[in-house]
Design a protein around this motif. Structure first.
Motif, PDB file in Angstrom:
ATOM      1  N   ARG A  94      37.208  40.612  44.219  1.00  0.00           N
ATOM      2  CA  ARG A  94      37.877  41.509  43.273  1.00  0.00           C
ATOM      3  C   ARG A  94      39.376  41.218  43.242  1.00  0.00           C
ATOM      4  O   ARG A  94      40.025  41.077  44.283  1.00  0.00           O
ATOM      5  N   GLN A  95      39.928  41.124  42.032  1.00  0.00           N
ATOM      6  CA  GLN A  95      41.349  40.874  41.878  1.00  0.00           C
ATOM      7  C   GLN A  95      42.141  42.125  42.262  1.00  0.00           C
ATOM      8  O   GLN A  95      41.790  43.241  41.894  1.00  0.00           O
TER       9      GLN A  95
ATOM     10  N   GLN B 109      37.701  39.080  34.861  1.00  0.00           N
ATOM     11  CA  GLN B 109      38.563  40.070  35.480  1.00  0.00           C
ATOM     12  C   GLN B 109      39.969  40.020  34.889  1.00  0.00           C
ATOM     13  O   GLN B 109      40.412  38.977  34.395  1.00  0.00           O
TER      14      GLN B 109
ATOM     15  N   SER C   8      31.553  46.730  34.550  1.00  0.00           N
ATOM     16  CA  SER C   8      30.931  45.470  34.950  1.00  0.00           C
ATOM     17  C   SER C   8      29.742  45.196  34.044  1.00  0.00           C
ATOM     18  O   SER C   8      28.956  46.105  33.762  1.00  0.00           O
TER      19      SER C   8
ATOM     20  N   ASP D 165      36.198  50.618  35.922  1.00  0.00           N
ATOM     21  CA  ASP D 165      35.307  49.763  36.716  1.00  0.00           C
ATOM     22  C   ASP D 165      34.121  49.238  35.906  1.00  0.00           C
ATOM     23  O   ASP D 165      32.973  49.278  36.355  1.00  0.00           O
TER      24      ASP D 165
ATOM     25  N   LEU E   1      42.527  38.186  30.606  1.00  0.00           N
ATOM     26  CA  LEU E   1      41.256  38.082  31.327  1.00  0.00           C
ATOM     27  C   LEU E   1      41.019  36.654  31.788  1.00  0.00           C
ATOM     28  O   LEU E   1      41.256  35.706  31.046  1.00  0.00           O
TER      29      LEU E   1
ATOM     30  N   GLU F 124      33.765  42.000  35.346  1.00  0.00           N
ATOM     31  CA  GLU F 124      33.677  42.504  36.713  1.00  0.00           C
ATOM     32  C   GLU F 124      34.847  43.449  37.009  1.00  0.00           C
ATOM     33  O   GLU F 124      36.013  43.043  37.026  1.00  0.00           O
ATOM     34  N   ASN F 125      34.523  44.729  37.177  1.00  0.00           N
ATOM     35  CA  ASN F 125      35.487  45.745  37.632  1.00  0.00           C
ATOM     36  C   ASN F 125      36.746  45.817  36.756  1.00  0.00           C
ATOM     37  O   ASN F 125      37.876  45.813  37.248  1.00  0.00           O
ATOM     38  N   VAL F 126      36.542  45.894  35.444  1.00  0.00           N
ATOM     39  CA  VAL F 126      37.668  45.982  34.512  1.00  0.00           C
ATOM     40  C   VAL F 126      37.954  47.441  34.178  1.00  0.00           C
ATOM     41  O   VAL F 126      37.044  48.203  33.848  1.00  0.00           O
TER      42      VAL F 126
END
Length: 600
Positions: free
Chosen positions: A583-584, A525, A305, A303, A521, A326-328
């Motif tokens: 979020r993906q 994301q 960011s 997660d 990416l 973001e949230n990787v």
């Protein structure tokens, strides 16, 4: 304003042009001063350039490609380098002995240049808008308001996201690809007769590269502009060149039309150069498993960011945030190579810098099971010994005042790992491993070509025997033959030492060669990830498919359709304070192949 090339003008018909060459270079010879006297670095180069022609200069680093361009532009570093023989004729006018005051009038209006390293060709204390407007006002009788409007249109021409905002930003606030787009916009500002492009797409992802190549082609159709393209990407050569000059050690070894060069190269050197070109689709079945990889996880990211605040207003409060990452979540095993691909500004380099703890982040990063967030400076130094980074811009990451040998030795001194003769021997071994002579250790960064500087950075990253290397476009500045040598070196080191790589690249053919897994990416994301053969051989996300369709093919008979993109594709990662992007959601399609699904 009339001299600005608008998007609407690009499709106009080509006017008839006279057959006379616009540029003639005759027996050009350049020497540089050394301690033992003058040394010839360019020896008798001759060629002509016709209007609306693209002439590509290809060859290894240090072969004299950029030196030829600098001579045409009148930018040789005098008195260290000088033209000792020959002529440079622009429409019959010899430029060799032209006074600087007259040369200044020719630059930008008659001959313009896109430089290889955008950070060194942009002024760090001027905004992007100011730098573009400065060129326009220096060569055209227009007002400040007209120049600002023209600068905005130029950024739109090179497909810059959020162009109004970019005008107010400074070079350090942009990614490498964005900076290169600014340099291209400046070069196109006055519609020059000749455009010299020194590795113009090196820092660009494949989609923007396709757009820029299309833009240059349409510029020629509209104005008959001639282009001298310096590139190590033979896919770009095949796509855009009319003729090719292959250079080696300051000499021309072969000149021929592009189709003839690829079909029937006449010299062994050209055949070797073409054999080293990575071709997308040829390595999908060659690298399915890496024998050096193990199940031990050395990098864990959960997660992650990274956001950059944008302040403004009366009290300078945070009004917006750039959601760079973001949230990787991702992981890398020992001896494994994970590739990050995506367009410029997608967050690839930001993730690499977060792994090095070079910027603040949210989430969790573990190196060898140890969390890096919140560590003291001393504890963080121990972690950084295990993870090293090769940066995208080699010149900006080297100290111009220090000999490069001292810079490679510096990590060993900081960590007290070697001294005296042991230190000297270790540095000499590193230079030999990356293909540089031992006498290079005493030289300074400005004395090397772009590719040679990148090899120095690789040697420095290897100095501490790290467990993880973050390679941020580490071979993007190298010609294909040296690129193949460096990639082979990285593979050997991985097999010998069990090294893990986070390989950041826009070159999909190289990614296919070196990586075990790929993460794609988009706007900060991950939209697709999985084994390299699966992701590149059977992409499941539309964005991955678009990236692959834009890859230049090293075959002059292959016709890539024009790459067009709508405004909806230029997604901004700038959100008002308090808002976050959706979020993906990733679904497993089997074989650990994860693909983002559409919202709703």
């Amino acid at each position: 304003m009339n001299s600005i090339l608008s998007a609407g003008e690009l499709g106009a018909d080509v006017p008839d042009t006279a057959p006379e060459p616009i540029l003639q270079v005759r027996d050009l010879t350049i020497q540089v001063a050394t301690a033992t006297g003058g040394k010839t670095v360019l020896d008798g180069i001759s060629f002509t350039l016709m209007p609306n022609e693209v002439l590509c200069l290809a060859g290894e680093s240090g072969s004299g490609k950029s030196l030829t361009a600098m001579a045409i532009m009148g930018l040789l570093p005098k008195p260290a380098a000088r033209i000792t023989h020959g002529q440079i004729l622009l429409n019959g006018q010899d430029l060799v002995d032209l006074p600087e005051s007259q040369y200044r009038k020719l630059r930008a209006t008659r001959v313009a240049m896109i430089f290889q390293e955008p950070m060194t060709s942009l002024n760090p204390i001027m905004s992007i808008g100011e730098q573009i407007s400065e060129v326009l006002r220096a060569h055209q009788a227009i007002s400040a308001e007209q120049a600002a409007a023209a600068a905005l249109e130029l950024l739109k021409d090179v497909r810059m996201s959020a162009p109004e905002r970019r005008l107010k930003q400074y070079p350090h606030e942009l990614s490498g690809g964005m900076r290169q787009r600014v340099v291209i916009a400046i070069a196109l500002a006055c519609r020059p007769d000749i455009l010299i492009a020194d590795e113009p797409t090196t820092a660009l992802d494949v989609t923007v590269q396709a757009e820029i190549l299309d833009l240059i082609s349409k510029l020629q159709e509209r104005t008959g502009t001639a282009v001298i393209m310096i590139t190590h990407d033979m896919g770009v050569v095949a796509e855009i060149a009319d003729r090719v000059i292959v250079m080696r050690a300051g000499k021309s070894v072969e000149t021929s039309p592009v189709k003839q060069l690829f079909a029937q190269p006449s010299t062994d050197y050209t055949r070797t150069l073409l054999a080293a070109v990575p071709r997308l689709g040829t390595a999908l079945n060659a690298r399915i498993t890496n024998p050096a990889a193990s199940q031990a996880t050395v990098v864990e990211v959960n997660d992650l960011s990274v956001r950059f605040p944008v302040r403004g207003g009366l009290f300078n409060r945070v009004q917006q945030n750039v959601h760079a990452v973001e949230n990787v979540s991702l992981s890398i095993n020992a001896g494994e190579t994970l590739a990050l691909v995506g367009e410029s500004g997608s967050g690839k380099s930001t993730i690499g810098k977060a792994l090095m703890s070079l910027l603040p982040f949210k989430g969790e990063i573990r190196i060898n099971g140890r969390a890096t967030r919140g560590l003291s400076r001393q504890s963080l130094r121990a972690v950084r010994r295990d993870v090293q980074m090769i940066f995208q811009d080699p010149y900006a990451s080297l100290d111009p005042r220090m000999p490069v040998g001292d810079q490679v030795a510096e990590p060993l001194l900081i960590h007290a790992l070697a001294s005296g003769s042991e230190l000297t021997d270790r540095v000499a071994w590193l230079f030999q491993r990356v293909g540089l002579p031992l006498d290079a250790m005493r030289r300074h960064p400005h004395e090397f070509s772009g590719g040679q500087r990148q090899r120095i950075c690789i040697a420095r990253a290897l100095a501490l025997n790290p467990k993880v290397i973050v390679a941020d476009e580490c071979v993007s500045a190298l010609d294909v033959s040296v690129q193949a040598q460096v990639l082979e070196l990285l593979r050997e080191l991985q097999e010998e030492q069990g090294l893990s790589y986070l390989f950041i690249s826009h070159d999909m053919a190289v990614v296919e060669q070196v990586s075990d897994r790929v993460a794609v990416l988009y706007a900060g994301q991950v939209v697709e990830s999985g084994p390299t053969a699966t992701v590149l051989g059977n992409p499941g996300h539309a964005y991955t498919q678009r990236l692959l369709s834009a890859v230049p093919i090293p075959d002059p008979n292959h016709q890539r359709p024009p790459f067009l993109r709508t405004e909806e594709d230029l997604v901004s990662v700038l959100y008002p304070e308090g808002m976050v992007p959706n979020r993906q959601t990733l679904l497993d399609r089997g074989n650990n192949h994860w693909v983002a699904v559409a919202a709703g």
